[in-house]
Design an enzyme around this catalytic site. Structure first.
Site, mmCIF file in Angstrom:
data_model
loop_
_atom_site.group_PDB
_atom_site.id
_atom_site.type_symbol
_atom_site.label_atom_id
_atom_site.label_comp_id
_atom_site.label_asym_id
_atom_site.label_seq_id
_atom_site.Cartn_x
_atom_site.Cartn_y
_atom_site.Cartn_z
ATOM 1 N N ASP A 1 -10.779 39.880 71.930
ATOM 2 C CA ASP A 1 -10.139 41.067 71.376
ATOM 3 C C ASP A 1 -9.417 40.670 70.092
ATOM 4 O O ASP A 1 -8.779 39.628 70.049
ATOM 5 C CB ASP A 1 -9.123 41.589 72.408
ATOM 6 N N ARG B 1 -7.471 43.079 68.204
ATOM 7 C CA ARG B 1 -6.799 44.301 67.775
ATOM 8 C C ARG B 1 -5.340 44.140 67.357
ATOM 9 O O ARG B 1 -4.783 44.989 66.710
ATOM 10 C CB ARG B 1 -6.893 45.371 68.865
#
Ligand SMILES: [Zn+2]
Length: 420
Positions: free
Chosen positions: A331, A333
């Site tokens: 991830d 983000r």
């Protein structure tokens, strides 16, 4: 034939690394409550001496602007005429606007620069809003279905006849205060600047040569906020607030791909927002342009293939490792920056947080916002091919009220093959 910009004499290239060129720039004091004392964010390309930031406006679209100028379609000296562009709502300042730790990735005054910096604008400073706020009606087939099934009601005000949902919406461009960003990510500012310079292929030399310039307008996607109900309810402790923070998934959000739960969860979030608004509160969808966990769609589609072609097919027990194989991380983000927009809205408490993500939950609560209730996606809204994703997420610790599967059971949760 190669077309050339319409210019009689070649212009010298102005390098951005020399401080003397910036003598007429306005100082930025990030975190000042008074916008005049804080200083206008000026990313103009017309008067180099006025610039007080690295990069320029419009996020990733700045590159398209360059194409328009290069092809002679746009006058490089064009200055925006801001007549009648003022925000349609959300004009109150909030305490977080003057807290340099609460907001580091957007300009809290970004929507009202046309008003608060009017004098500077009239003196010839090319000042552009980084936030725009307007009103709209939206309509989605799932909302009409919710009306037909009796879960939502048309009230003529928040939801009009035919399922038209009245919203206030804000578009926000990123404005990064680099010392604050470095602090948030627990790295030295110099390391952050150097890494941003190197990992963009040397796109912004001032990251290295101008440590005195602290604000960076990065060429990335921004944020859209959709508000349902009375915006004043957002900060009213006696009224309820529902929030979904949604990261872009174009394949599902727009095109209805069934490999993930993104659109069903987004629509469920909107439905929850409408219900809260109709009970006198407000609902907010924050939509962040962070496609494919901020890895981008090319990486995302590569991962889909890797998942479906691996031995045993697409399996919940291997969901995260396939992403890590291709992208190097699961991830990208950085939810650490996400709460800024909530603070910009003045949020201090969220009654219903429509998300199963621990990363989002923890980032929000760590930033000082209380979350009262977490709302997972209802099981009946999960598309068939998305069971791999949802069970893998639950097993990885995402918030759920249902049973978490064992490693053996996870391996049994399978998605479609590429040829199915
Ligand atoms: Zn998705």
């Amino acid at each position: 034939m190669v077309s050339q910009p319409k210019r009689s004499t070649p212009r010298p290239i102005v390098l951005t690394s020399h401080p003397a060129k910036f003598s007429k720039s306005i100082a930025i004091h990030w975190g000042e409550a008074d916008p005049i004392k804080r200083g206008a964010i000026i990313g103009t390309l017309t008067t180099a001496a006025h610039r007080n930031v690295i990069g320029t406006h419009s996020g990733s679209y700045a590159v398209y602007r360059a194409l328009a100028v290069a092809s002679g379609k746009l006058d490089a000296n064009h200055r925006a005429d801001l007549t009648n562009t003022a925000p349609a709502a959300l004009l109150h300042a909030h305490p977080a606007w003057s807290d340099p730790d609460k907001i580091v990735s957007l300009d809290p005054f970004g929507a009202i620069v046309g008003e608060v910096y009017r004098d500077l604008y009239e003196q010839g400073y090319d000042i552009k809003p980084t936030i725009a706020i307007t009103k709209a009606h939206i309509n989605m087939p799932e909302l009409q279905d919710a009306i037909a099934k009796g879960r939502l009601q048309e009230d003529g005000e928040i939801m009009k006849k035919g399922g038209d949902l009245v919203v206030t919406k804000a578009a926000i461009e990123p404005v990064w205060y680099l010392p604050g960003l470095a602090k948030r990510l627990h790295v030295e500012e110099s390391l952050l600047r150097r890494t941003l310079f190197e990992q963009t292929g040397g796109m912004f030399p001032e990251l290295i040569t101008r440590p005195d310039i602290k604000v960076f307008l990065p060429p990335i996607g921004g944020i859209t906020v959709y508000i349902v109900g009375d915006p004043d309810a957002i900060t009213d402790p006696n009224r309820s607030l529902t929030v979904r923070v949604h990261d872009e998934c174009n394949g599902s959000d727009v095109f209805g791909s069934d490999i993930c739960t993104c659109r069903p969860y987004l629509v469920h979030g909107i439905e929850e927002c409408v219900q809260t608004a109709q009970q006198g509160g407000a609902g907010i969808i924050v939509y962040l342009r962070k496609e494919g966990r901020a890895l981008g769609e090319v990486t995302k589609f590569l991962v889909y293939n890797a998942r479906k072609r691996q031995e045993g097919g697409d399996r919940a027990d291997a969901y995260f490792t396939r992403t890590e194989c291709v992208a190097g991380v699961q991830d990208m983000r950085f939810q650490e920056l996400m709460p800024d927009v909530l603070h910009w809205l003045g949020i201090t408490r969220i009654d219903r947080f429509i998300s199963m993500s621990d990363m989002k939950h923890d980032a929000v609560t760590r930033s000082g916002i209380e979350i009262v209730t977490r709302v997972p996606i209802p099981e009946e809204l999960i598309p068939a091919d998305a069971m791999v994703e949802i069970e893998a997420k639950k097993a990885a610790g995402y918030y759920t009220e249902s049973e978490v599967l064992t490693e053996e059971a996870l391996a049994e949760i399978k998605g479609r093959g590429l040829s199915d």
